[in-house]
Design a protein around this motif. Structure first.
Motif, PDB file in Angstrom:
ATOM      1  N   ALA A  55       1.103   1.858  -6.094  1.00 43.98           N
ATOM      2  CA  ALA A  55       2.299   2.297  -6.850  1.00 43.98           C
ATOM      3  C   ALA A  55       3.323   2.987  -6.030  1.00 43.98           C
ATOM      4  CB  ALA A  55       1.644   3.300  -7.771  1.00 43.98           C
ATOM      5  N   PRO A  56       4.407   3.037  -6.306  1.00 47.43           N
ATOM      6  CA  PRO A  56       5.635   3.952  -5.660  1.00 47.43           C
ATOM      7  C   PRO A  56       5.075   5.429  -5.968  1.00 47.43           C
ATOM      8  CG  PRO A  56       6.586   2.319  -7.219  1.00 47.43           C
ATOM      9  CD  PRO A  56       5.092   2.040  -7.308  1.00 47.43           C
ATOM     10  N   GLY A  57       5.153   6.135  -4.746  1.00 50.56           N
ATOM     11  CA  GLY A  57       4.823   7.332  -4.727  1.00 50.56           C
ATOM     12  C   GLY A  57       3.109   7.688  -4.566  1.00 50.56           C
ATOM     13  N   GLY A  58       2.736   6.147  -4.548  1.00 47.85           N
ATOM     14  CA  GLY A  58       0.979   6.424  -4.427  1.00 47.85           C
ATOM     15  C   GLY A  58       0.610   6.403  -2.727  1.00 47.85           C
ATOM     16  N   HIS A  59      -0.621   6.792  -2.776  1.00 46.20           N
ATOM     17  CA  HIS A  59      -1.180   6.953  -1.319  1.00 46.20           C
ATOM     18  C   HIS A  59      -1.880   5.863  -0.896  1.00 46.20           C
ATOM     19  CE1 HIS A  59       0.420  10.963  -2.205  1.00 46.20           C
ATOM     20  NE2 HIS A  59       0.437  11.109  -0.958  1.00 46.20           N
ATOM     21  N   PHE A  60      -2.070   5.555   0.443  1.00 43.67           N
ATOM     22  CA  PHE A  60      -3.185   4.871   1.107  1.00 43.67           C
ATOM     23  C   PHE A  60      -3.585   5.346   2.110  1.00 43.67           C
ATOM     24  CE2 PHE A  60      -3.426   1.850   4.882  1.00 43.67           C
ATOM     25  CZ  PHE A  60      -4.445   1.170   4.544  1.00 43.67           C
ATOM     26  N   ALA A  61      -5.014   5.453   2.015  1.00 43.74           N
ATOM     27  CA  ALA A  61      -5.773   5.856   2.937  1.00 43.74           C
ATOM     28  C   ALA A  61      -6.919   5.178   3.760  1.00 43.74           C
ATOM     29  CB  ALA A  61      -6.202   7.391   2.491  1.00 43.74           C
ATOM     30  N   LEU A  62      -7.087   5.406   4.997  1.00 38.21           N
ATOM     31  CA  LEU A  62      -8.113   4.526   5.645  1.00 38.21           C
ATOM     32  C   LEU A  62      -8.850   5.222   6.780  1.00 38.21           C
ATOM     33  CD1 LEU A  62      -7.129   1.379   8.077  1.00 38.21           C
ATOM     34  CD2 LEU A  62      -5.442   3.810   7.325  1.00 38.21           C
ATOM     35  N   THR A  63     -10.053   5.053   7.009  1.00 38.48           N
ATOM     36  CA  THR A  63     -10.989   5.155   8.157  1.00 38.48           C
ATOM     37  C   THR A  63     -11.180   4.013   8.991  1.00 38.48           C
ATOM     38  OG1 THR A  63     -13.078   5.179   7.321  1.00 38.48           O
ATOM     39  CG2 THR A  63     -11.675   7.336   6.948  1.00 38.48           C
ATOM     40  N   CYS A  64     -10.997   3.713  10.290  1.00 35.47           N
ATOM     41  CA  CYS A  64     -11.197   2.866  10.939  1.00 35.47           C
ATOM     42  C   CYS A  64     -11.750   3.435  12.554  1.00 35.47           C
ATOM     43  CB  CYS A  64      -9.972   1.901  10.992  1.00 35.47           C
ATOM     44  SG  CYS A  64      -8.558   2.291  11.704  1.00 35.47           S
ATOM     45  N   PHE A  65     -12.096   2.219  13.343  1.00 35.35           N
ATOM     46  CA  PHE A  65     -12.470   2.517  14.552  1.00 35.35           C
ATOM     47  C   PHE A  65     -11.315   2.911  15.351  1.00 35.35           C
ATOM     48  CE2 PHE A  65     -16.031  -0.852  14.103  1.00 35.35           C
ATOM     49  CZ  PHE A  65     -17.020   0.005  13.897  1.00 35.35           C
ATOM     50  N   THR A  66     -11.389   4.020  15.999  1.00 40.07           N
ATOM     51  CA  THR A  66     -10.631   4.238  17.144  1.00 40.07           C
ATOM     52  C   THR A  66     -11.131   4.383  18.575  1.00 40.07           C
ATOM     53  OG1 THR A  66      -8.592   5.633  17.643  1.00 40.07           O
ATOM     54  CG2 THR A  66     -10.731   6.820  16.843  1.00 40.07           C
ATOM     55  N   ASP A  67     -12.361   4.618  18.729  1.00 43.59           N
ATOM     56  CA  ASP A  67     -12.899   4.482  20.106  1.00 43.59           C
ATOM     57  C   ASP A  67     -13.663   3.457  20.520  1.00 43.59           C
ATOM     58  OD1 ASP A  67     -14.762   5.480  22.162  1.00 43.59           O
ATOM     59  OD2 ASP A  67     -14.975   7.224  21.441  1.00 43.59           O
TER      60      ASP A  67
END
Length: 249
Positions: A163-175
């Motif tokens: 949605a407009p104004g909505g949030h997207f969040a993720l966790t993923c490999f970085t190492d």
């Protein structure tokens, strides 16, 4: 003679087929692999426990996000979906693995939660089982199992469902030393495998999700076994916000 390619999706499916079956963690054909992964619930896998991600808890504690309509991508046994439900979110959760969704539904019944679980491919569900706009789209460990070309599908999903104004969040490999691969994108096609998943730096996430506004990108905190939250320092946690559209946008 096969001359069947005429759409972007045709190209994406052709690229899917370049990978060996053992590399498949993202199509509907991967369900059996994930079912095997989730078959023994007693294994000491940290994210088998019914604990939400520490970054997700932090976002809610700091009121960076507020209850609304939420979509949990790659929900596994439902730990984050159930947490969001407990805080008043209306939650849809999707996973390729019937075994994972069965486990999640058992947990939901025990908790009296109202999460709507979906078995299958989130890309295929977009616009059907998954429709309308979500105030939060959350991904804990799904994105890094996609081959590079499927980022196109992922961004299209966000464009349609966030949605407009909505949030997207993720966790993923970085190492790269603890699960993720830091090979360049082209190398995965030469090898025909994904080396367990792709590692992403904060810079690469900013580039990929450049159409969204960064709120926070950091490593997950390392959470001890007795913690009420899950956290591993070789994962990166990122939170983005979608801008409100202007008049007519």
């Amino acid at each position: 003679m096969d001359r069947s390619i005429r759409t972007v999706e045709d190209v994406l499916k052709l690229l899917d087929d370049l990978f060996t079956p053992q590399a498949d963690r993202w199509t509907s054909g991967a369900a059996a692999w994930w079912d095997t992964f989730y078959a023994d619930r007693s294994r000491p896998v940290p994210f088998f426990e019914a604990k939400p991600d520490e970054n997700l808890v932090s976002y809610l504690d700091r009121r960076l996000i507020r209850p609304g309509r939420a979509l949990d991508l790659g929900c596994g046994p439902g730990r984050n979906a159930l947490y969001l439900d407990s805080l008043g979110f209306q939650v849809d959760a999707v996973d390729l693995s019937p075994a994972a969704v069965d486990w999640a539904e058992e947990r939901a019944r025990e908790a009296g939660a109202g999460v709507r679980f979906h078995r299958g491919d989130a890309f295929a569900f977009t616009g059907t089982e998954l429709s309308g706009r979500y105030d939060l789209i959350y991904d804990s460990g799904c994105f890094h199992h996609l081959p590079p070309h499927r980022r196109i599908s992922y961004l299209a999903l966000l464009d349609e469902l966030l949605a407009p104004g909505g949030h997207f969040a993720l966790t993923c490999f970085t190492d790269a030393e603890n699960g993720g691969s830091d090979l360049p994108d082209a190398a995965f096609y030469r090898d025909a495998r994904l080396h367990g998943g792709l590692a992403y730096t904060p810079q690469s996430l900013r580039r990929i999700f450049a159409d969204l506004t960064e709120v926070e990108i950091r490593r997950m905190r390392d959470e001890p076994a007795e913690s009420a939250c899950f956290g591993e320092p070789f994962l990166v946690a990122a939170l983005f916000r979608r801008a409100f559209r202007g008049p007519g946008g």
